[in-house]
Design a protein around this motif. Structure first.
Motif, PDB file in Angstrom:
ATOM      1  N   PHE A  20       0.856  -1.187   0.000  1.00  0.00           N
ATOM      2  CA  PHE A  20       0.000   0.000   0.000  1.00  0.00           C
ATOM      3  C   PHE A  20       0.890   1.234   0.000  1.00  0.00           C
ATOM      4  N   VAL A  21       0.585   2.185  -0.853  1.00  0.00           N
ATOM      5  CA  VAL A  21       1.349   3.433  -0.925  1.00  0.00           C
ATOM      6  C   VAL A  21       0.493   4.578  -0.403  1.00  0.00           C
ATOM      7  N   THR A  22       1.049   5.393   0.494  1.00  0.00           N
ATOM      8  CA  THR A  22       0.327   6.558   0.991  1.00  0.00           C
ATOM      9  C   THR A  22       1.303   7.591   1.542  1.00  0.00           C
ATOM     10  N   HIS A  23       0.820   8.837   1.607  1.00  0.00           N
ATOM     11  CA  HIS A  23       1.584   9.888   2.293  1.00  0.00           C
ATOM     12  C   HIS A  23       0.969  10.167   3.664  1.00  0.00           C
ATOM     13  N   ASP A  24      -0.132   9.471   3.980  1.00  0.00           N
ATOM     14  CA  ASP A  24      -0.900   9.703   5.198  1.00  0.00           C
ATOM     15  C   ASP A  24      -0.403   8.772   6.300  1.00  0.00           C
TER      16      ASP A  24
END
Length: 353
Positions: A189-193
């Motif tokens: 999973f990719v996120t900046h959060d």
């Protein structure tokens, strides 16, 4: 056996290096998040895993097999994108079953698989609708259903919730976590959060300037950040770092900052230049003892109140349970939990244990 292994992966675009010497091993059934700010290399890393980008150097292994030269279809991965990528002229049922149709599966088999997936995602009553007739969350569930129906060995998620409002993002996080617990499919999973990453991941890889700064469980990343960058990136309100010199007195160690001494438990020799970080929840306000400070900002956020303090050497945040009635300009004092104080080498930015 590791489901996925990246071995010294790098990716350059002309003179720009998006990823630098990234190595990462992901176990079968694990949920790993690539977390970082925009431009850190997390999406490029995901695209290389998916086969959408070729690594400039290094090897990508899946289930013990080198896949650098294999197409996305041959890698048996399914990707869920940020913008859903649904076909606007197709119904929910046709969107979910499209990849099965392209594989040549017979209509009865497609219908059975689509209905089963739709039921698991609570989409059964929407199968005849078009994407334009769905909410953002419903469209994202359709995109997940399209990936799920293929029964892939690996799920890849590229910031799938960034277009949703806050309450819907929380709902979708829970749905993704429940889905993973039920199916046990290896997921990246990719996120900046950071909150999103902390809430759904088995492990988190914090990326910065194309490299993995730290890989660990959510607890490890938060409580024992390996570097200054990880410490300041994780946490809300953010941690504040205070520079100083290590001194010893009475068998205890302190960071001397101005006329104030901040106690800590890490083993650091006297005279070392360090930065100490104090998580907001480990700061306690006191009227009678401790370090003097002035209240600058009070922010109630429901279960806690965030208070911004100004003291001799800068700013400090503290989080206090419940609602706190404090007026800006109030003089107060604070104490910290020495056992929870993080100490970093000022020159290297690395954590002392």
């Amino acid at each position: 056996m590791n489901a996925i292994e990246l071995k010294n992966i790098s990716k350059t675009f002309g003179e720009y290096t998006a990823c630098r010497d990234v190595s990462l091993a992901i176990q079968s059934g694990e949920f790993v998040t690539l977390l970082g700010a925009s431009g850190c290399g997390k999406t490029t890393t995901l695209n290389m895993l998916a086969g959408l980008e070729d690594p400039t150097t290094g090897d990508i292994m899946m289930h013990g097999k080198r896949v650098n030269d294999l197409s996305p279809v041959q890698r048996d991965v399914a990707m869920v994108f940020q913008n859903y990528a649904l076909y606007p002229h197709m119904t929910v049922a046709r969107n979910i079953g499209f990849t099965l149709k392209m594989r040549g599966m017979e209509a009865a088999g497609i219908r059975a698989r689509v209905e089963a997936v739709a039921a698991s995602l609570e989409l059964s009553h929407m199968l005849d609708r078009l994407p334009s007739q769905l909410s953002g969350g419903q469209q994202q569930r359709v995109a997940i259903g399209r990936a799920l129906v293929r029964e892939p060995k690996v799920f890849l998620f590229d910031e799938p919730f960034s277009n949703l409002d806050a309450s819907l993002r929380m709902k979708m996080r829970a749905e993704i976590k429940e889905l993973h617990q039920r199916l046990g499919v290896t997921s990246i999973f990719v996120t900046h959060d950071q909150e999103e990453a902390m809430s759904i991941s088995d492990r988190i890889a914090v990326m910065h300037k194309g490299r993995i700064e730290q890989l660990g469980t959510p607890e490890e990343i938060y409580s024992r950040p390996a570097t200054r960058y990880v410490a300041t990136f994780i946490g809300n309100p953010r941690i504040e770092l205070t520079p100083g010199i290590v001194v010893e007195e009475g068998g205890r160690s302190y960071c001397e900052a101005g006329s104030t001494r901040i106690p800590f438990a890490a083993k650091v020799e006297a005279g070392r230049e360090v930065e100490v970080g104090i998580r907001p929840e480990y700061v306690r306000l006191s009227d009678e003892q401790g370090t003097p400070a002035i209240v600058r900002l009070v922010q109630p956020v429901g279960p806690t109140t965030h208070v911004t303090l100004e003291w001799e050497v800068g700013t400090l945040f503290c989080s206090i349970p419940g609602f706190v009635r404090l007026a800006p300009g109030t003089r107060t004092r604070f104490e910290i939990d020495a056992a929870k104080t993080l100490v970093f080498d000022r020159a290297l930015g690395t954590l002392f244990n």
